[in-house]
Design an enzyme around this catalytic site. Sequence first.
Site, PDB file in Angstrom:
ATOM      1  N   SER A  37      32.064  10.820  -6.037  1.00 57.40           N
ATOM      2  CA  SER A  37      31.702  11.365  -4.720  1.00 57.40           C
ATOM      3  C   SER A  37      31.082  12.757  -4.795  1.00 57.40           C
ATOM      4  O   SER A  37      30.484  13.211  -3.823  1.00 57.40           O
ATOM      5  CB  SER A  37      32.941  11.416  -3.819  1.00 57.40           C
ATOM      6  OG  SER A  37      33.948  12.191  -4.433  1.00 57.40           O
ATOM      7  N   ASP A  54      36.670  19.271   2.561  1.00 54.32           N
ATOM      8  CA  ASP A  54      37.820  18.456   2.981  1.00 54.32           C
ATOM      9  C   ASP A  54      38.878  18.489   1.887  1.00 54.32           C
ATOM     10  O   ASP A  54      38.813  19.350   1.010  1.00 54.32           O
ATOM     11  CB  ASP A  54      37.383  17.022   3.341  1.00 54.32           C
ATOM     12  CG  ASP A  54      36.871  16.242   2.134  1.00 54.32           C
ATOM     13  OD1 ASP A  54      36.953  16.755   0.990  1.00 54.32           O
ATOM     14  OD2 ASP A  54      36.387  15.112   2.326  1.00 54.32           O
ATOM     15  N   HIS A  93      36.773  17.659  -1.517  1.00 58.81           N
ATOM     16  CA  HIS A  93      35.378  17.961  -1.847  1.00 58.81           C
ATOM     17  C   HIS A  93      34.945  19.376  -1.494  1.00 58.81           C
ATOM     18  O   HIS A  93      35.319  19.888  -0.434  1.00 58.81           O
ATOM     19  CB  HIS A  93      34.464  16.961  -1.122  1.00 58.81           C
ATOM     20  CG  HIS A  93      34.795  15.544  -1.458  1.00 58.81           C
ATOM     21  ND1 HIS A  93      35.527  14.732  -0.613  1.00 58.81           N
ATOM     22  CD2 HIS A  93      34.529  14.813  -2.558  1.00 58.81           C
ATOM     23  CE1 HIS A  93      35.688  13.549  -1.196  1.00 58.81           C
ATOM     24  NE2 HIS A  93      35.105  13.570  -2.371  1.00 58.81           N
TER      25      HIS A  93
END
Length: 371
Positions: free
Chosen positions: A46, A334, A337
């Site tokens: 991600s 978040d 990340h």
Amino acid sequence: MASPFSPFCGRDCPLFSLILFFLLWCVFPLSSHGQITPAVYTFGDSLADVGNNNHLHLSLLKANFPHNGVDYPGRKATGRFGNGRNSADFLAEKLGLQTSPPYLSISSSGGPDAFLKGVSFASGGAGVLNSTNKDHCLTLDKQIEYFSRVHAALQQKLGDVETKKHISQSIFIVVIGSNDLLGYFKSDPSERAKSTPQHLVDTLIFKLKGQLKNIYDLGARRIAFIGTGPIGCCPSERARTNKGDCNVESNYGSMKFNEGVSSVLGEMKAELGDFSYSFFDTYAALMEIIESPSSYGFTEVKAACCGLGNLNAKVACLPIATYCSNREEYVFWDFYHPTEASFRRLTETVFNGSRPLVHPLNVRQLASLKV
Ligand SMILES: *[C@@H]1O[C@H](CO)[C@@H](O)[C@H](O)[C@H]1NC(C)=O
Ligand SMILES: *[C@@H]1O[C@H](CO)[C@@H](O)[C@H](O)[C@H]1NC(C)=O
């Protein structure tokens, strides 16, 4: 001996400088105008996903909803796990290229032409191991399998010789490992008791070496490996400790993983000869920011900008969550990340930094290597 009037008169004469100037101008015009590599192929998780998971209908690991993308052009939630652009975007920009599109967005519609400027296989949740989030992402093995299809399509279009040249001059970004490590450190004690952190890291490094070798065997000669960050300092891991400190154990795992990757790359260079790499120590670089945030323009290193609960780390950045307004001052977007601001900072060092944060070459040097 050279006379003062000979055109080849030695390094002090004006004509020599003039010739040198023209040589430099003609040989390296691209380095001052942007594009210095034909394409970027990206593998990973991600931290680099630019939308592959949007196409995985059963995946729960997605970011194509607000508040993700709140700082992306048009406030668009593209599937990037963050408030704006990520490392794949910033690196492409520095290399003078568009961000490589997600493989799953072009595999049906595009053909070899769509692959020529690069492709991204990165997928949120991905790990070195097949078992890491296996139903929710493209595992690294799967990503490599897809790259072999791209390779075949390029051979069809360009022929063997041109494909080899194209691939060997392209940059291969690999960002992987965090999900394998987090999976282990977040699992319950009985699960963890089955293996030690060192054994996990050894398993990961052994498998990763084979995977990097597979990428090499498909023609890659310039790999930029982005190491794992201090995963114990991400808000979700801090929230598991008493005072919101970094989780020492998972940080240790990340450091060991990076040591392993760095030595595997060194071994590949020694064994293969025609292979070059750049290794970015994300752990050290992000730790530097976390330890002296004000030097880098940050004020909040612990809490996530978007989320709910302790450190905003109890709930993902879902539409029901709240998010901060001073996003340039937060290290984390978040619970896992980094923010766009962090990605921008880190990518500057990936591209143009020096030891000990990036070695033996930075990505600018890797892309500029002579053929
Ligand atoms: C992992 O998955 C790939 C296919 O994506 C398969 O070829 C490989 O054998 C699997 N490895 C293990 C250890 O299960
Ligand atoms: C790279 O860094 C050097 C200093 O280390 C600096 O002089 C140069 O302008 C930078 N180049 C780019 C393209 O950022």
